[in-house]
Write a protein that holds these residues in place. Sequence first.
Motif, PDB file in Angstrom:
ATOM      1  N   LEU A 280     -18.522 -20.030  91.282  1.00  0.00           N
ATOM      2  CA  LEU A 280     -18.104 -19.635  89.889  1.00  0.00           C
ATOM      3  C   LEU A 280     -19.109 -18.576  89.200  1.00  0.00           C
ATOM      4  O   LEU A 280     -19.184 -17.688  88.771  1.00  0.00           O
ATOM      5  CB  LEU A 280     -17.656 -20.704  89.182  1.00  0.00           C
ATOM      6  N   LEU A 281     -20.264 -19.362  89.193  1.00  0.00           N
ATOM      7  CA  LEU A 281     -21.474 -18.939  88.379  1.00  0.00           C
ATOM      8  C   LEU A 281     -22.139 -17.808  89.194  1.00  0.00           C
ATOM      9  O   LEU A 281     -22.334 -16.646  88.591  1.00  0.00           O
ATOM     10  CB  LEU A 281     -22.754 -20.091  88.405  1.00  0.00           C
ATOM     11  N   LEU A 282     -22.137 -17.968  90.485  1.00  0.00           N
ATOM     12  CA  LEU A 282     -22.546 -16.772  91.272  1.00  0.00           C
ATOM     13  C   LEU A 282     -21.831 -15.381  91.035  1.00  0.00           C
ATOM     14  O   LEU A 282     -22.281 -14.199  90.900  1.00  0.00           O
ATOM     15  CB  LEU A 282     -22.563 -17.016  92.679  1.00  0.00           C
ATOM     16  N   ASN A 283     -20.454 -15.640  91.197  1.00  0.00           N
ATOM     17  CA  ASN A 283     -19.558 -14.254  90.636  1.00  0.00           C
ATOM     18  C   ASN A 283     -19.799 -13.734  89.314  1.00  0.00           C
ATOM     19  O   ASN A 283     -19.730 -12.666  89.266  1.00  0.00           O
ATOM     20  CB  ASN A 283     -18.166 -14.693  91.035  1.00  0.00           C
ATOM     21  N   LEU A 284     -19.930 -14.984  88.412  1.00  0.00           N
ATOM     22  CA  LEU A 284     -19.894 -14.198  87.043  1.00  0.00           C
ATOM     23  C   LEU A 284     -21.094 -13.452  86.745  1.00  0.00           C
ATOM     24  O   LEU A 284     -21.262 -12.500  86.182  1.00  0.00           O
ATOM     25  CB  LEU A 284     -20.034 -15.597  86.145  1.00  0.00           C
ATOM     26  N   LEU A 285     -22.303 -14.161  87.581  1.00  0.00           N
ATOM     27  CA  LEU A 285     -23.661 -13.388  87.349  1.00  0.00           C
ATOM     28  C   LEU A 285     -23.510 -12.001  88.053  1.00  0.00           C
ATOM     29  O   LEU A 285     -23.968 -11.131  87.418  1.00  0.00           O
ATOM     30  CB  LEU A 285     -24.563 -14.136  88.246  1.00  0.00           C
ATOM     31  N   GLY A 286     -22.694 -11.766  89.111  1.00  0.00           N
ATOM     32  CA  GLY A 286     -22.529 -10.580  89.871  1.00  0.00           C
ATOM     33  C   GLY A 286     -21.924  -9.541  89.115  1.00  0.00           C
ATOM     34  O   GLY A 286     -22.382  -8.340  88.934  1.00  0.00           O
ATOM     35  N   ILE A 287     -21.133 -10.145  88.451  1.00  0.00           N
ATOM     36  CA  ILE A 287     -20.213  -9.174  87.588  1.00  0.00           C
ATOM     37  C   ILE A 287     -20.740  -8.451  86.430  1.00  0.00           C
ATOM     38  O   ILE A 287     -20.689  -7.171  86.293  1.00  0.00           O
ATOM     39  CB  ILE A 287     -18.696  -9.930  87.238  1.00  0.00           C
ATOM     40  N   VAL A 288     -21.512  -9.508  85.652  1.00  0.00           N
ATOM     41  CA  VAL A 288     -22.164  -9.058  84.511  1.00  0.00           C
ATOM     42  C   VAL A 288     -23.433  -8.172  84.901  1.00  0.00           C
ATOM     43  O   VAL A 288     -23.558  -7.103  84.335  1.00  0.00           O
ATOM     44  CB  VAL A 288     -22.866 -10.488  83.845  1.00  0.00           C
ATOM     45  N   LEU A 289     -24.166  -8.489  85.928  1.00  0.00           N
ATOM     46  CA  LEU A 289     -25.241  -7.514  86.353  1.00  0.00           C
ATOM     47  C   LEU A 289     -24.546  -6.060  86.750  1.00  0.00           C
ATOM     48  O   LEU A 289     -25.052  -5.221  86.380  1.00  0.00           O
ATOM     49  CB  LEU A 289     -25.748  -8.112  87.785  1.00  0.00           C
ATOM     50  N   ALA A 290     -23.492  -5.970  87.570  1.00  0.00           N
ATOM     51  CA  ALA A 290     -22.898  -4.797  87.877  1.00  0.00           C
ATOM     52  C   ALA A 290     -22.411  -4.104  86.846  1.00  0.00           C
ATOM     53  O   ALA A 290     -22.566  -2.873  86.861  1.00  0.00           O
ATOM     54  CB  ALA A 290     -22.122  -5.083  89.147  1.00  0.00           C
ATOM     55  N   GLY A 291     -21.664  -4.841  86.008  1.00  0.00           N
ATOM     56  CA  GLY A 291     -21.033  -4.149  84.968  1.00  0.00           C
ATOM     57  C   GLY A 291     -21.774  -3.507  83.993  1.00  0.00           C
ATOM     58  O   GLY A 291     -21.734  -2.274  83.455  1.00  0.00           O
ATOM     59  N   THR A 292     -23.127  -4.150  83.496  1.00  0.00           N
ATOM     60  CA  THR A 292     -24.144  -3.675  82.948  1.00  0.00           C
ATOM     61  C   THR A 292     -24.950  -2.573  83.343  1.00  0.00           C
ATOM     62  O   THR A 292     -24.999  -1.199  82.773  1.00  0.00           O
ATOM     63  CB  THR A 292     -25.098  -4.717  82.493  1.00  0.00           C
ATOM     64  N   LEU A 293     -25.044  -2.529  84.659  1.00  0.00           N
ATOM     65  CA  LEU A 293     -26.086  -1.426  85.314  1.00  0.00           C
ATOM     66  C   LEU A 293     -24.956  -0.282  85.314  1.00  0.00           C
ATOM     67  O   LEU A 293     -25.629   0.952  85.160  1.00  0.00           O
ATOM     68  CB  LEU A 293     -26.474  -1.900  86.824  1.00  0.00           C
TER      69      LEU A 293
END
Length: 314
Positions: A280-293
């Motif tokens: 769960l945390l890994l997916n949330l981190l990936g989405i936030v990182l990619a969305g921001t970039l």
Amino acid sequence: MLHLRLIVPADRTDEVVSTVEKTVGTTHLAVVPGAARDPAGDLVMCDVAREAGDDLINTLRGLGIDECGSIAVENIDLSLSARAHRAEKEAPGEAADAVLWEQLSDATHEESTLSVTYIAFLSLATMIAACGVVLDNAILIVGAMAVGPEFGPLAGFCTALVQRAPRLAWRSFIALIVGFAVAMAVTVAFSLFMDATGLFTKDMLDAERPNTGFIYAPDWLSFVVAVLAGAAGMLSLTSAKSGALVGVAISVTTVPAAANAAVALVYGDAAQTRLSTEQLLLNLLGIVLAGTLTLFAQKYLWTRQRGRTGGENA
């Protein structure tokens, strides 16, 4: 094309009309004196190419029209007009690449608010996923992903980081943390009830699950998928492609991972609980990182494109 409907104090109408007329990419300007009653003023309407919309809206806000009057923006699905076609050609940049930051901020503000409806959808999605986990049913897992509303606050958090809006960032963060905490707590209660009725058993959770075993198996591939989904999700929001957003929702195992952690917790399976939480945390981190970039890249590329096109027009 976008349609702007403005309520303007009568003594500011000439200033607003002049601003609209000077903006490249506008057309169909209409003024109805004294039409507005609350607040009182004139009604000013115009159409503007999407790629010129953000600049015009920011200029109008700079004039304080949103404070003393009103600014309403609507998407035009069909415009049969030679003037509209010419306005779109004259406006610098491409409509598909334009980001309406005010619209994005407003949309993510609404979607990232912690509300009863948001928690209800997230809880229902997690309970559906719990059934899918225990039954090893991929269809239920996909359905739960589609129901889950968690991409709203994730998009709000990304937008807040790019726009440097701490209030929106905090609101989105609270919606995510509290939302998932409540949803998992509800799913724990739901799982206890299902266990008491004999519909859930520990053997079902411990059995071979070829269709849903990936939910508690975090790895680099999970992170890559989350990053790709995060980028696609932000692009779908900025370009208003709702169909693409549905695809994003069923690509990342946020809700199923939360559900698996809740069910595993009920049966005392510490390993699955830990691994599901990591997923769960890994997916949330990936989405936030990619969305921001993605938003940073869109902002940078759009600025360069506008500058290059503006120089060519000059």
